[in-house]
Design a protein around this motif. Structure first.
Motif, mmCIF file in Angstrom:
data_model
loop_
_atom_site.group_PDB
_atom_site.id
_atom_site.type_symbol
_atom_site.label_atom_id
_atom_site.label_comp_id
_atom_site.label_asym_id
_atom_site.label_seq_id
_atom_site.Cartn_x
_atom_site.Cartn_y
_atom_site.Cartn_z
ATOM 1 N N GLY A 199 0.790 -1.226 0.000
ATOM 2 C CA GLY A 199 0.000 0.000 0.000
ATOM 3 C C GLY A 199 0.823 1.278 0.000
ATOM 4 N N SER A 278 -8.564 -4.905 3.472
ATOM 5 C CA SER A 278 -8.176 -3.492 3.406
ATOM 6 C C SER A 278 -8.548 -2.822 2.104
ATOM 7 C CB SER A 278 -6.668 -3.366 3.560
ATOM 8 O OG SER A 278 -6.316 -3.399 4.877
ATOM 9 N N ASP A 403 -9.191 0.158 4.383
ATOM 10 C CA ASP A 403 -8.427 1.375 4.183
ATOM 11 C C ASP A 403 -9.411 2.540 4.011
ATOM 12 O OD1 ASP A 403 -5.441 2.252 3.326
ATOM 13 O OD2 ASP A 403 -6.932 3.378 2.168
#
Ligand code: CFM
Ligand code: HCA
Length: 533
Positions: A199, A278, A403
């Protein structure tokens, strides 16, 4: 095979027999039996297993070429995990650095054990930085590090500050004894990848619009190269391979892919789940070992994206690739058909390679993992019923959340349901037992003694395991194929790999020379001795 269990257990002390008995089961694919797995090996037993450090440093992070991996520990640990796994890599313009040929170690000495090794570790990081200016440095803890209390995370923070954040430095508490096997090291490595790399980079580039990750593929003997070539033929972008032939950037951009394929479920299922939680990337179990399995995997990808052009292109590639595959298969089959195999490796290959043996007309009469969990044997549906023991609790658990800005489900619930109706399975793995015949022997964490008994009682035509087993088995007159490092062979993945495997196995398993193997004492009693008191 029915006599095996009783006979082998009879030689153990009562308590040991009781415990080992739970790890030796007769398979029934229709009513999958429970097997004992992922528990401590009984002291005194010669196991095939390795350590947590090996699973973290050697296996998961080791194949990445542009991260400097420093082993904090005695030199033996770094030396033993120095390329013996045959994980290959191919530097390119994106990442020309290649640190894989190096064995970076703090070379701990007795004095460091007594007075602490943190200063030595700092010095090693300074040196690595000055010499190579890497983008990232990872530190791996070995047993003594945990025993004396060196804090690799504190050192990582300290050095990040000292080097003014120019390099991403992070540590792993993957001391050899931290878990019962390499498996704990996989989990620790997965957590670290998620916390420190995944990420970090949102950039999207590449040639193709269909973008996937292949997780749990380590480029042993060039397997990932074979998969890369195949994906390119099909017009599919490989965003990240974890971690065969990988770079730091691949980890950092993995969250931009639209699908994750999971090859080795044992070593990377945690990252697959994290990417889904996520970022909303679904995952499917895949297998590139075996020509049929490879075709099946490609078709799954085609179906997932649902693009007719992609589906047609995949079918064309399969049709082309199958021509030489069939030719090689038919040739090998003349000799290999009906032969018997036994497979005892790691946490996924003992399952995957049964596909290739099937294609050779061979039956796997016994198989097991060194460190698989019950889900790798019985399927993921048993996960909720697996008891978490103290050894598993010892592994750090991290909280993974959606996220805040980048969570984007790649498919809606309805789309996923519709795909499931068409035969795709998400977040699933059926495990090894569902695909083995009734009555075959499944044994977890096979001991050396049990291995000898298997061979003595059933004389397989080929035994597949690792270096610790190789020469013992061959001295018993049975060829052993290493399914870890492929004995200098490979690639064995994808269509091209299947052809290599057919040829190699035909040569090894159908060679009459092994029957001639007799130790001198088997031919005649040549040892004469007299006890003198
Ligand atoms: Fe997965 Fe592997 Fe394996 Fe494994 Fe290993 Fe390996 Fe293996 Mo050796 S990650 S579980 S920890 S497929 S190193 S590439 S060959 S034991 S079966
Ligand atoms: C490891 C690596 C290993 C060892 C193989 C073997 C590998 O577990 O530390 O025992 O022969 O694949 O190289 O699994």
């Amino acid at each position: 095979l029915a006599e095996f269990k009783e006979e082998v257990l009879a030689a153990y002390p009562k308590k040991v027999a009781k415990k080992r008995g739970k790890a030796i089961v007769y398979n029934d694919p229709d009513e999958i039996p429970q097997i004992q797995a992922n528990v401590r090996t009984i002291p005194g037993i010669i196991t095939q297993r390795g350590c947590t450090y090996a699973g973290c440093k050697g296996v998961v992070l080791g194949p990445t070429r542009d991260i400097v991996n420093i082993t904090h520990g005695p030199i033996g640990c770094g030396f033993y995990s120095w390329l013996t796994r045959r994980n290959q890599t191919r530097p390119d313009e994106q990442a020309p650095e290649n640190f894989i040929p190096y064995a970076f170690s703090t070379d701990m000495q007795d004095s460091n054990i007594v007075f602490g090794g943190e200063e030595k570790l700092k010095q090693a990081i300074r040196e690595a930085y000055e010499l190579f200016h890497p983008k990232a440095i990872a530190i791996f803890s070995t047993c003594p590090v945990g025993l004396i209390g060196d804090d690799v995370h504190r050192v990582a923070r300290h050095m990040t500050e000292e080097l003014e954040g120019k390099v991403n430095i992070f540590g792993f508490s993957c001391e050899g004894y931290r878990g019962v096997s390499q498996s704990a090291g996989h989990h620790i490595a997965n957590n670290g990848l998620y916390k420190n790399l995944i990420g970090n980079d949102d950039s999207v580039d590449g040639k193709y619009k269909f973008r996937i990750n292949v997780l749990g593929e380590y480029n042993i003997g060039g397997d990932a190269f074979a998969i890369e070539t195949l994906m390119d033929k099909c017009g599919i972008e490989l965003v990240a391979t974890m971690s065969g032939n990988s770079t730091k950037k691949q980890f950092e951009t993995a969250h931009t892919a639209d699908l994750s394929l999971v090859m080795c479920h044992r070593s990377i299922n945690y990252v697959a789940e994290m990417l889904e939680t996520s970022f909303g990337i679904p995952w499917m179990k895949a297998n590139f070992i075996g020509a049929e399995a490879t075709a099946k995997t490609l078709r799954k990808v085609g179906k997932y994206f649902g693009d007719q052009e992609l589906i047609d292109r995949i079918e064309k590639v399969i049709a082309e690739e199958m021509i030489p595959v069939k030719e090689a298969q038919e040739k090998a089959l003349e000799k290999t058909k009906g032969k018997l195999a036994m497979l005892f490796v790691g946490g996924s290959r003992a399952h995957h390679y049964q596909e290739l043996f099937n294609e050779l007309g061979m039956t796997t009469i016994s198989a097991g993992y060194e460190f698989g969990h019950r889900d790798d044997y019985e399927g993921r549906s048993v996960i909720p019923s697996i008891q978490i023991d103290a050894d598993s609790r010892n592994i750090e658990q991290i909280t993974v959340k959606e996220d805040a800005t980048r969570f984007k489900p790649r498919k809606t619930e309805e789309e996923l349901k519709a795909l499931e109706k068409e035969g795709l399975e998400f977040n699933g793995y059926e495990g090894m037992m569902a695909e083995m015949k009734k009555g075959t022997l499944v044994i977890d964490d096979l001991s050396h003694y049990e291995m000898g008994k298997l061979i003595e009682m059933y004389h397989p035509d080929i035994f597949c395991a690792g270096i610790k087993e190789k020469f013992c088995v061959q001295k018993m007159g049975i060829p052993l194929k290493q399914l870890h490092n492929y004995d200098y062979g490979g690639p064995y993945a994808a269509f091209e790999g299947a052809i290599n495997f057919y040829k190699d196995i035909e040569q090894i398993a159908c060679c009459s020379i092994w029957k001639e193997m007799k130790a001198p004492w088997e031919k005649e009693d040549i040892v004469e001795a007299e006890y003198v008191y």
